[in-house]
Design an enzyme around this catalytic site. Structure first.
Site, PDB file in Angstrom:
ATOM      1  N   GLY A 250      -6.341   5.313  50.462  1.00  0.00           N
ATOM      2  CA  GLY A 250      -7.370   4.788  51.205  1.00  0.00           C
ATOM      3  C   GLY A 250      -7.122   4.983  52.699  1.00  0.00           C
ATOM      4  O   GLY A 250      -5.594   5.296  53.008  1.00  0.00           O
ATOM      5  N   SER A 251      -7.754   4.855  53.569  1.00  0.00           N
ATOM      6  CA  SER A 251      -7.439   4.924  55.242  1.00  0.00           C
ATOM      7  C   SER A 251      -8.391   4.673  55.921  1.00  0.00           C
ATOM      8  O   SER A 251      -9.626   4.669  55.570  1.00  0.00           O
ATOM      9  CB  SER A 251      -6.765   6.426  55.479  1.00  0.00           C
ATOM     10  OG  SER A 251      -5.804   6.603  54.740  1.00  0.00           O
TER      11      SER A 251
END
Length: 802
Positions: A250-251
């Site tokens: 994710g980010s």
């Protein structure tokens, strides 16, 4: 200071910078002149595929960050490979064993790979998959294709040099990392190995994700089942399989345009959430070819280009996108042979690929893989979505990134861009990003969000017209199209601006340019900016008007407030990174406290009431809420969790109103209290006492929080009550950068590599940045020559082939 004095100071600084640059280039030139050359009889060429004679100057500054200076791309790749080996030799060697199909040979067939390069559940499945890739020759074929369909000359030179640099370091240095010291699987690599490692990154979201189903697919016997059900709830199974907000990857990233900043120049905060160990670690460097290239940032280990970074004019980051990177074709099989399928009434035989891998302590294992015009036959996507191969039906997986070896060209194009328009041009020209969005800003005040990724060209019209029965369920739910493979009129087609058939062209990509802010936290493109929602894209890119994750809600709320405040600086980005606000708590703590009091849980209620609603290491009550919230959201359906349901007209503030009467609330809260008491952990213990990692025997407290809490600074630690709490971090904030510009020749950049530069516990750079992270401190980017050469920790290494 007067204007005249400031002008003189800037002029003197520019003069010093030019002088130091000239000195560095002169040193580089002298080193190059002294480099050995390949032997004339050709033996040097055979011994060194690089051709011999490659070298680079590596200037190390604080925290072991290398600034690699070279005269051309091959020599730059050499310095890159050398420096990566110096910090990550065992991680890299493990990755090369994977893409060589040798995990079973060295680690046993039933062992489990770390998941960095595929989703294979065992070493044997991993080996069968990657050996099949090698046997097919696909990587060599892609490399031979002319740009832009294949990789360009400069990227090829970088990879050639990287190979030589890794091998030269291995030849000239003693390995001290206990993870591979003296290991049989640690050996020199070939250019093909490096290319296959980068190919593995490309297919990670497609064929790599279906590795188990590809390698297990076998036709039914003559008495095999003629029918089969896929799953009780295929829509939910597909959603789970393609959930890009899980703990694995994710980010966050946000770009602010000049309209939101103090000096009318852009700002970028990148916060990718990647694994803290294994082959998807970032590694930081600066790469410079004087007059040609100058870029600094984080690279995935084994990559010869910067993945996320900044230059003197631009900065960019990536977030894992919601685009569904594969599709399936349902095959209608010939009644007399389950390895023959029918297209437009004509028989077409599957291609049989026999793959053999070596196994430690046993006989070689041979399996057959079955391929079609659409791709490999697959009998499942993970455990969630089985796809039975019956006497009448089979499923083939189409992965458009299986013909994509262009990501390096895209990254190199970013490194040369001068503004966000240049970023878009690189994406338009190379079309190489397989599974990420791009968020960027520039020194002129531009901002950009774009979901420019390689996706199967599935239009809503095509899905409506050609979906198989199962696809009519999975496509609306997850974007997974399952098309009728018996009809050529259901082929994916082509866009005029696409580099190859079967994928979307750049004009179809969801994009937002020069908005006051553009933010993404792994939800779809829809709410990159709440005032300028993006709509009109095909379902395969993601959804529109649906509930956002808690992390997206918190991040968009914060970004919008920051943009509204205006006059932002890099310091504001730094503050946002470590705010450690818990959006889930802001929404629910008052109701939780009331519910707690009704349950008469005593001190737990006062602890939650006094909690600062943050996940700082000193936050008291954070651990109690964390353990409660994890249990609650995993046991209570979303539809019953909230009193006010989701409203697309109010997507940031809904759903809200915690339903404390919901079945599961009392059990989750009582369970969290009991769990901590049983572990001997005080309900009001500071978070950092029980959320930590251990490096060289030293406990390092870790702040941040899990996905469901919605904390920007995400970490996913492992709970071990007997060990004192959260004793390791598997994934989370990794290569963080906060970048802006002040009008001078050097960017204003603060960076942090949370797990530090080296994976070798004997390295001085194994835990130093982790300690910085624990203290919410940053590394000042030494980008300009003056900054590099005046570093008190400067160490210069001339890396070269012998």
């Amino acid at each position: 200071m007067s204007l005249r004095t400031r002008t003189r100071s800037r002029s003197a600084a520019r003069h010093r910078t030019r002088s130091l640059t000239v000195a560095s280039v002169a040193l580089l030139t002298a080193a190059t002149a002294l480099s050995p050359t390949a032997s004339a009889d050709g033996q040097g060429q055979e011994r060194r595929p690089s051709g011999g004679g490659l070298s680079a100057l590596i200037r190390y500054t604080e925290y072991g960050i290398p600034h690699i200076l070279a005269k051309d791309y091959a020599n730059l790749g050499f310095g890159n490979g050398w420096a990566q080996a110096n910090d990550q030799v065992c991680t890299l060697a493990d990755g090369f064993a994977t893409v060589r199909g040798e995990r079973s040979r060295f680690f046993g067939a039933e062992g489990k790979p770390d998941g960095s390069l595929s989703s294979a559940s065992t070493n044997l499945a991993s080996d069968l998959f990657f050996q099949g890739v090698r046997d097919s020759g696909i990587v060599a074929k892609l490399t031979a294709r002319p740009a832009p369909v294949g990789p360009g000359t400069q990227v090829k030179e970088l990879m050639r040099g990287w190979t030589a640099g890794f091998n030269a370091w291995l030849e000239q240095n003693r390995v001290s990392d206990p993870a591979c010291k003296g290991a049989e699987w640690l050996r020199p690599v070939s250019l093909s190995d490096v290319q296959h490692l980068n190919y593995a990154f490309s297919v990670l979201g497609g064929q790599g994700r279906g590795a188990d189903g590809i390698t297990a697919a076998q036709p039914p016997g003559a008495t095999g089942p003629r029918t089969g059900r896929t799953t009780e709830d295929p829509a939910e199974a597909a959603r789970k399989f393609f959930d890009t907000s899980d703990a694995a990857m994710g980010s966050n990233a946000v770009a602010f345009s000049g309209s939101s900043t103090a000096n009318k120049r852009g700002l970028l905060l990148g916060n990718p959430h990647y694994p803290w160990s294994g082959g998807r670690r970032f590694w930081q460097s600066q790469q410079t070819i004087p007059g040609e290239l100058n870029v600094m940032g984080g690279s995935l280990v084994g990559s010869a280009t910067v993945s996320i970074g900044h230059t003197a004019r631009i900065a960019w980051s990536h977030t894992v996108a919601t685009g569904t990177t594969m599709n399936l074709h349902q095959l209608t099989l010939a009644p007399d042979d389950p390895t023959v399928y029918v297209v437009d009434g004509k028989r077409e035989a599957m291609t049989k690929r026999t793959v053999t891998v070596q196994v430690k302590g046993g006989q070689p294992v041979t399996r057959t893989q079955w391929w079609t015009r659409y791709g490999p036959v697959v009998t499942g996507l993970g455990a969630q979505l089985p796809l039975p191969w019956t006497a009448t039906t089979a499923y083939a997986l189409n992965d458009p990134n299986a013909t994509n070896l262009r990501a390096g060209d895209t990254a190199l194009g970013f490194s040369k861009a001068r503004d966000v328009t240049g970023i878009q041009e690189s994406l338009r020209r190379t079309q190489g990003l397989p599974w990420v969005n791009t968020i960027a800003s520039d020194s002129s005040g531009g901002s950009l969000f774009t979901q420019s990724q390689v996706l199967p060209r599935i239009t809503d019209e095509l899905a409506q017209r050609c979906s198989a029965p199962l696809g009519k369920v999975t496509y609306p739910a997850s974007g997974l199209a399952i098309l009728d493979g018996s009809r050529t009129d259901c082929a994916l087609g082509s866009d005029k601006d696409a580099v190859e058939p079967g994928i979307f062209g750049p004009s179809k990509m969801p994009t937002l340019k020069n908005a006051p802010y553009a933010e993404n936290s792994n939800d779809s493109a829809w709410l990159a900016n709440t005032d300028r929602p993006i709509t009109g894209y095909e379902r395969v890119f993601g959804n529109v008007g649906t509930q956002r994750s808690m992390r997206t809600r918190g991040a968009v709320e914060d970004a919008a407030a920051m943009a509204k405040k205006g006059r932002l600086t890099v310091a504001d980005l730094q503050k946002q990174q470590f705010a450690n606000r818990v959006p889930a708590a802001d929404l629910t703590v008052d109701e939780v406290v009331k519910g707690c009091e009704e349950l008469q849980l005593g001190s737990a209620c006062s602890v939650l009431k006094a909690w600062d609603r943050k996940m700082d290491t000193g936050s008291r009550g954070a651990l109690l809420f964390d353990r409660f919230w994890r249990a609650l959201v995993s046991s209570v359906p979303g539809a019953t969790l909230w009193k006010t349901p989701f409203d697309a007209a109010d997507p940031v503030r809904t759903p809200r109103g915690l339903n404390t009467a919901a079945p599961g609330f009392a059990a989750a809260l009582k369970g969290a209290v009991a769990e901590l008491q049983a572990a001997g952990i005080a309900l009001d213990a500071p978070l950092g006492q029980h959320q930590f990692v251990v490096r060289n025997g030293k406990r390092i407290p870790i702040h941040g929080g899990t996905e469901s809490l919605g904390v920007w600074n995400k970490v996913e630690p492992v709970w071990n009550a007997a060990g004192g709490g959260y004793t390791e971090v598997t994934t989370g904030s990794s290569y963080i950068q906060a970048v802006g510009w002040n009008g001078g020749p050097c960017p204003v950049a603060k960076t942090l590599l949370t797990y530090s530069q080296s994976s070798n516990p004997n390295s001085p750079y194994y835990r130093d940045q982790t300690e910085l992270y624990a203290g919410e401190k940053w590394v000042g980017s030494r980008f300009c020559e003056w900054d590099i050469l005046t570093s008190p920790k400067l160490k210069v290494v001339w890396a070269r082939e012998r």
